[in-house]
Design an enzyme around this catalytic site. Structure first.
Site, mmCIF file in Angstrom:
data_model
loop_
_atom_site.group_PDB
_atom_site.id
_atom_site.type_symbol
_atom_site.label_atom_id
_atom_site.label_comp_id
_atom_site.label_asym_id
_atom_site.label_seq_id
_atom_site.Cartn_x
_atom_site.Cartn_y
_atom_site.Cartn_z
ATOM 1 N N SER A 144 -8.227 -2.691 -3.243
ATOM 2 C CA SER A 144 -8.980 -1.431 -3.176
ATOM 3 C C SER A 144 -10.048 -1.364 -4.262
ATOM 4 C CB SER A 144 -8.046 -0.230 -3.355
ATOM 5 O OG SER A 144 -7.223 -0.106 -2.245
ATOM 6 N N GLN A 191 -0.799 2.369 -5.955
ATOM 7 C CA GLN A 191 -2.243 2.523 -5.740
ATOM 8 C C GLN A 191 -3.068 2.073 -6.944
ATOM 9 O OE1 GLN A 191 -2.546 6.483 -4.169
ATOM 10 N NE2 GLN A 191 -3.820 5.804 -2.466
ATOM 11 N N ARG A 212 0.844 -1.192 0.000
ATOM 12 C CA ARG A 212 0.000 0.000 0.000
ATOM 13 C C ARG A 212 0.879 1.241 0.000
ATOM 14 N NH1 ARG A 212 -5.303 -1.950 2.021
ATOM 15 N NH2 ARG A 212 -6.322 -2.165 0.026
ATOM 16 N N ASP A 239 -3.745 -1.777 -7.209
ATOM 17 C CA ASP A 239 -4.234 -2.388 -5.980
ATOM 18 C C ASP A 239 -5.608 -3.032 -6.192
ATOM 19 O OD1 ASP A 239 -5.108 -2.966 -3.441
ATOM 20 O OD2 ASP A 239 -4.579 -1.026 -2.591
ATOM 21 N N TYR A 257 -3.077 -0.963 7.862
ATOM 22 C CA TYR A 257 -3.904 -2.106 8.238
ATOM 23 C C TYR A 257 -4.127 -2.167 9.746
ATOM 24 C CZ TYR A 257 -3.513 -4.194 3.604
ATOM 25 O OH TYR A 257 -3.606 -4.456 2.270
#
Ligand code: NAD
Length: 372
Positions: A131, A125, A120, A128, A228
């Site tokens: 996500s 991004q 992350r 990902d 997290y």
């Protein structure tokens, strides 16, 4: 460089790991795309669509000679028999849940890259998959709950009387939870939300929802390891259970999204707490496939307990196959193109991302989290 795209085999899997858009973009990098016949069917993409974008369609031996095989979920190793030595398997590989499959990739000399292990970090991004899929899942969870709910979400003042607004409570405010808050708000519910990470408090408020937080025991300050959550202390868990008990009895809709990487999902709602809710209320357990946040939730079933409906699909993004495939495929394209080496005509990984996602190499399982 041949990139193969397999048809997904898992039950209920409607997504596909490439779209005509990403086929075009990967071809522009110099790759030759082979797509298995029927791969896009669940997402509304025909073989003709893929062909028009420049892919070859194959019905058998799809991975033959491929240096890269793309999947949404990890393909059955038997389907990869003809792949090039050391070929990359790029997919959501569920490394802990599908350990035997990872071992088989190693034994076959393949290089398995688990896209859910993407770090992350800002530059990753756009790669990902967690996500992109969680965002859609958070949206769909609210719609499924709204459909099962025997009342409306918004307040309505009508000639026949007033309908009061539904009260929705979102537990776990990561990517899915934020979208669930936004969706429930758009539908007109009064929304509250909770998390163990204090950083989410402001995010909840900025979406117009009410934060419900354990105040007497410290939660996770700041973003923690990669943003997290970790397992909370028994003291925190007790305080959280008390807070949930006092709040949940007044809620009509509850969406739970709490996950802890590499562990079973934390149990957030007990049967005794469900018993305090109004009959007709609905709970959507987005963590059902990871063990569940809600006592009694069963994947892909609507369970009724004390008059409360508990629902949770094991694969919620697959309920939105077209959008889920479009975003998933772009994640894969963004990953491959970011590392594409023009001279070698193939992607070459750097250490930071390579070591984070590489499960197998040279016949061995090489990932730290899978060793020992
Ligand atoms: P996740 O799916 O791992 O968990 C969902 C949420 O559940 C998290 O907010 C977590 O804190 C919460 N949770 C865990 N245990 C809980 C408990 N006992 N009670 C209540 N809530 C609990 O999380 P996610 O959606 O993957 O997001 C995790 C973080 O990563 C977020 O801060 C997100 O913004 C960040 N993120 C960063 C990037 C990036 O920079 N590339 C990309 C995506 C997400």
């Amino acid at each position: 460089m041949t990139i193969a795209v397999l048809r997904e085999r898992a039950t209920g899997e409607s997504r596909v790991a490439a779209t005509p858009e990403t086929v075009r973009k990967l071809s522009a990098l110099g790759a030759k795309l082979v797509v298995e016949s029927g791969a896009g069917k669940g997402a509304g993409i025909s073989d003709d669509d893929f062909q028009a974008a420049g892919a070859a369609i194959a019905s058998a031996d799809v991975a033959a000679g491929a240096q890269i095989v793309l999947g949404v979920q990890g393909p059955d190793p038997a389907l990869l028999a003809g792949a090039a030595p050391g070929a990359w398997i790029v997919a959501g590989l569920d490394p802990f849940g599908q350990r035997a499959r990872v071992d088989a990739y190693a034994a076959a000399g393949l290089e398995a890259l688990a896209m859910e292990f993407m770090p992350r970090i800002t530059r990753a991004q756009s790669m990902d998959i967690l996500s992109s899929q969680a965002n859609l899942a958070g949206y769909k969870a609210v719609l499924v709950a709204a459909n099962l709910y025997g009342r409306a979400f918004p307040m309505m003042m009508t000639a026949a009387g007033t309908v009061s607004a539904a009260k929705a409570f979102i537990m776990g405010v990561g990517v899915a939870g934020l979208q669930a808050i936004a969706t429930a708000r758009r539908l007109g519910a009064q929304v509250s939300a909770t998390d163990v990470r204090s950083a989410t408090k402001e995010q909840i408020q900025s979406l117009g929802a009410k934060p419900i937080f354990v105040e007497n025991v410290a939660g996770i300050e700041g973003e923690g390891a990669g943003g997290y959550a970790t397992e909370m202390s028994p003291e925190y868990q007790k305080a959280q259970a008390e807070l949930v008990s006092s709040h949940i009895a007044k809620q009509d809709i509850v969406i739970t999204t709490a996950l802890i990487p590499g562990r079973a999902a934390p149990r957030l709602i007990s049967d005794a707490q469900i018993a305090t809710m109004r009959p007709g209320s609905v709970i959507y357990d987005l963590a059902v496939a990871q063990g569940g946040n809600v006592e009694g939730s069963v994947a892909d079933q609507v369970v009724e307990r004390h008059g409360v409906k508990i629902v949770g699909y094991a694969n919620t993004p697959a309920l939105l196959p077209a959008d889920a495939s479009a975003l998933f495929s772009r994640n894969l394209f963004n990953f491959l193109s970011a590392f594409w080496d023009k001279e070698q005509g193939r992607p070459v990984l750097d250490e930071e991302i390579g070591n984070a996602i590489r499960l197998t190499q040279g016949g061995q399982v090489v990932h730290e989290r899978l060793k020992g």
